[in-house]
Design an enzyme around this catalytic site. Sequence first.
Site, short mmCIF file in Angstrom:
data_model
loop_
_atom_site.label_atom_id
_atom_site.label_comp_id
_atom_site.label_asym_id
_atom_site.label_seq_id
_atom_site.Cartn_x
_atom_site.Cartn_y
_atom_site.Cartn_z
N HIS A 38 8.96 6.65 9.18
CA HIS A 38 9.69 6.79 7.92
C HIS A 38 11.16 7.01 8.27
O HIS A 38 11.49 7.44 9.37
CB HIS A 38 9.10 7.93 7.10
CG HIS A 38 7.82 7.53 6.43
ND1 HIS A 38 7.45 7.97 5.18
CD2 HIS A 38 6.82 6.72 6.83
CE1 HIS A 38 6.28 7.44 4.85
NE2 HIS A 38 5.87 6.70 5.84
N ARG A 61 0.84 -1.20 0.00
CA ARG A 61 0.00 0.00 0.00
C ARG A 61 0.88 1.26 0.00
O ARG A 61 0.99 1.95 -0.99
CB ARG A 61 -0.94 -0.03 1.22
CG ARG A 61 -2.14 0.93 1.11
CD ARG A 61 -1.85 2.36 1.51
NE ARG A 61 -1.29 2.46 2.86
CZ ARG A 61 -0.73 3.57 3.32
NH1 ARG A 61 -0.64 4.66 2.56
NH2 ARG A 61 -0.22 3.61 4.54
N ASP A 62 1.57 1.51 1.09
CA ASP A 62 2.33 2.76 1.23
C ASP A 62 3.49 2.81 0.24
O ASP A 62 3.81 3.87 -0.30
CB ASP A 62 2.84 2.89 2.67
CG ASP A 62 3.22 4.32 3.02
OD1 ASP A 62 2.94 5.23 2.21
OD2 ASP A 62 3.79 4.54 4.10
N CYS A 75 12.27 7.79 -1.77
CA CYS A 75 13.71 7.89 -1.87
C CYS A 75 14.18 8.78 -0.75
O CYS A 75 13.87 9.96 -0.71
CB CYS A 75 14.12 8.49 -3.20
SG CYS A 75 15.88 8.78 -3.25
N ASN A 79 10.18 4.72 3.62
CA ASN A 79 9.60 3.91 4.68
C ASN A 79 10.69 3.20 5.46
O ASN A 79 11.77 2.91 4.93
CB ASN A 79 8.66 2.86 4.08
CG ASN A 79 7.24 3.36 3.94
OD1 ASN A 79 6.61 3.70 4.92
ND2 ASN A 79 6.75 3.41 2.72
N HIS A 116 4.05 4.09 12.91
CA HIS A 116 4.30 4.09 11.46
C HIS A 116 5.43 5.09 11.22
O HIS A 116 5.23 6.30 11.35
CB HIS A 116 3.02 4.49 10.71
CG HIS A 116 3.19 4.54 9.23
ND1 HIS A 116 2.87 3.47 8.42
CD2 HIS A 116 3.67 5.50 8.40
CE1 HIS A 116 3.13 3.79 7.15
NE2 HIS A 116 3.62 5.02 7.12
#
Lengths: 306, 306
Positions: free
Chosen positions: A207, A12-13, A238, A247, A205
């Site tokens: 990054h 998904r992400d 990126c 991520n 969640h």
Amino acid sequence: MTEILISEVGPRDGLQSIKQVMPLEAKKAWIAAEAAAGVKEIEVGSFVPPKLLPQMADTPELVEFAKGIEGLNVVALVPNARGAENAAKAGVHGMSIPFSLSETHSIRNVKKDHPAMLAEIAKVAEIAKDAGIHFAVGLSTAFGCTIEGAVPEDTVVRLAVAAAEAGGQEFSLSDTTGYADPAQVKRLVRKVKAAVGDDMLTTLHLHNTRGLGLANALAGLEEGITTIDSSLGGLGGCPYAPGASGNLVTEDLVLMLNSMGYDTGIDLEKLLEVRSILTEALPGEPLYGFTPDAGPMLDYKERIAR
Amino acid sequence: MTEILISEVGPRDGLQSIKQVMPLEAKKAWIAAEAAAGVKEIEVGSFVPPKLLPQMADTPELVEFAKGIEGLNVVALVPNARGAENAAKAGVHGMSIPFSLSETHSIRNVKKDHPAMLAEIAKVAEIAKDAGIHFAVGLSTAFGCTIEGAVPEDTVVRLAVAAAEAGGQEFSLSDTTGYADPAQVKRLVRKVKAAVGDDMLTTLHLHNTRGLGLANALAGLEEGITTIDSSLGGLGGCPYAPGASGNLVTEDLVLMLNSMGYDTGIDLEKLLEVRSILTEALPGEPLYGFTPDAGPMLDYKERIAR
């Protein structure tokens, strides 16, 4: 051993952030291979209009496929009540709605201010309840916003409480922009848990935009976080492009947690083999992570037996 | 605010690991620019025979130059008593000797078994004492060895105690091989502190081979570590080459610590500008780090004022 759930969000992400559309068969192979490596939860897609995100158009088929894999928790993102209805129809095990705590970001992203989002959360909660589906609210931009800058911690707490009152059963704190630091993670997890209930905030969640992803995960674990989202190969951002948000890399996260003695249930060596599905199906797409090149710890087996 | 000392080891650990020889003037510019950005300690070189490491041949000149910079603590590595004599002659503020806890590694690397190394440590301690110079022992391969595999924690503790008895005044734990994980860092820091005294183990020397460098640093800070070694641009090790060990990246470490509210005394924006000295003087040499590309936190100034 403490169990930690790694929730793979790459399909998904990861995929929604890149231009290439991954063929359905490759997505299926990816999901099946990760599940075979021991991954217990996968966010397989997003119930958004296919016109907006053609990469996500096959989400219903993926849900059906993934539900056939024993023991896999199949979750999807829903941006609103319409999406929640479609997700319920497709039969997901769980759904989550992102709630951007930066109101400016929310308005730009989904054209809804906070009261409108809270009303939407209430509708989604109702749909999930009726369908007997697990429902989570992702508190996004919780650690700061590229538009608004710092999001005050009191605001995060206030909006988490409002979302709980609207029917949110479970929460994740999302570092959408890669601004979180470990001290902030600890403070915010503590404050939100205190406000909405210890068991209600389960997930981070993260990054890896500024390389702090694993350190932030560690900080969360120390405050009782039990689920961490990550993306195989850090797909979907990126870290070397300004503004983009890589991520957290699933491979590196599994290496860290397995080495520390947490029970992720994931076989790192099998997981590393799954990368080849991505490199074949997404030619030229950069993948990230240290573990794929450096290899597992030499005494990896010895460590996890400890 | 808790003060944390970042000890820049790039001019030693970084440069000794690459093939190119950095010109003396560029080294001086690097050291001066880092000190101007607020870096308070720099390991400027190593007192090894120039035949073995031509990159380090100008260490005496660098010590003299660096001592002219006000407030800068000038340290150097010494492999043995001969090196310690030369370091004392050059007038370093501090010297450290690496003591590999993997005996096989020690024998292959410096042709000395553990009893021979402990005798050397005793000699170096004497030389340092006579010259009034700070003296530290770097407990290398403390988290595992590429040759011997896991190094038992009891062995680490036993050898740290032996090194203290031989005259070691201060210790660092060194993840030479990039095998450390945060749980191991915590356990080992606790055990060694308990064995040699809380104030005797001050420092972590971490590599980022598997991407766990910052998470390991965080774990150390939580156990009372007050000094962390790092290298500008992660110079001196390609994390993408099997067996090579990228140093912890100074820029990312400063970003994390400053954001968390630690007092490093370092201006991140000024520090980021120092990279250009490396890219000019070492053409083609890869540099690492996330912060240089992603930029400081948007609310960086706000965070450090908090």
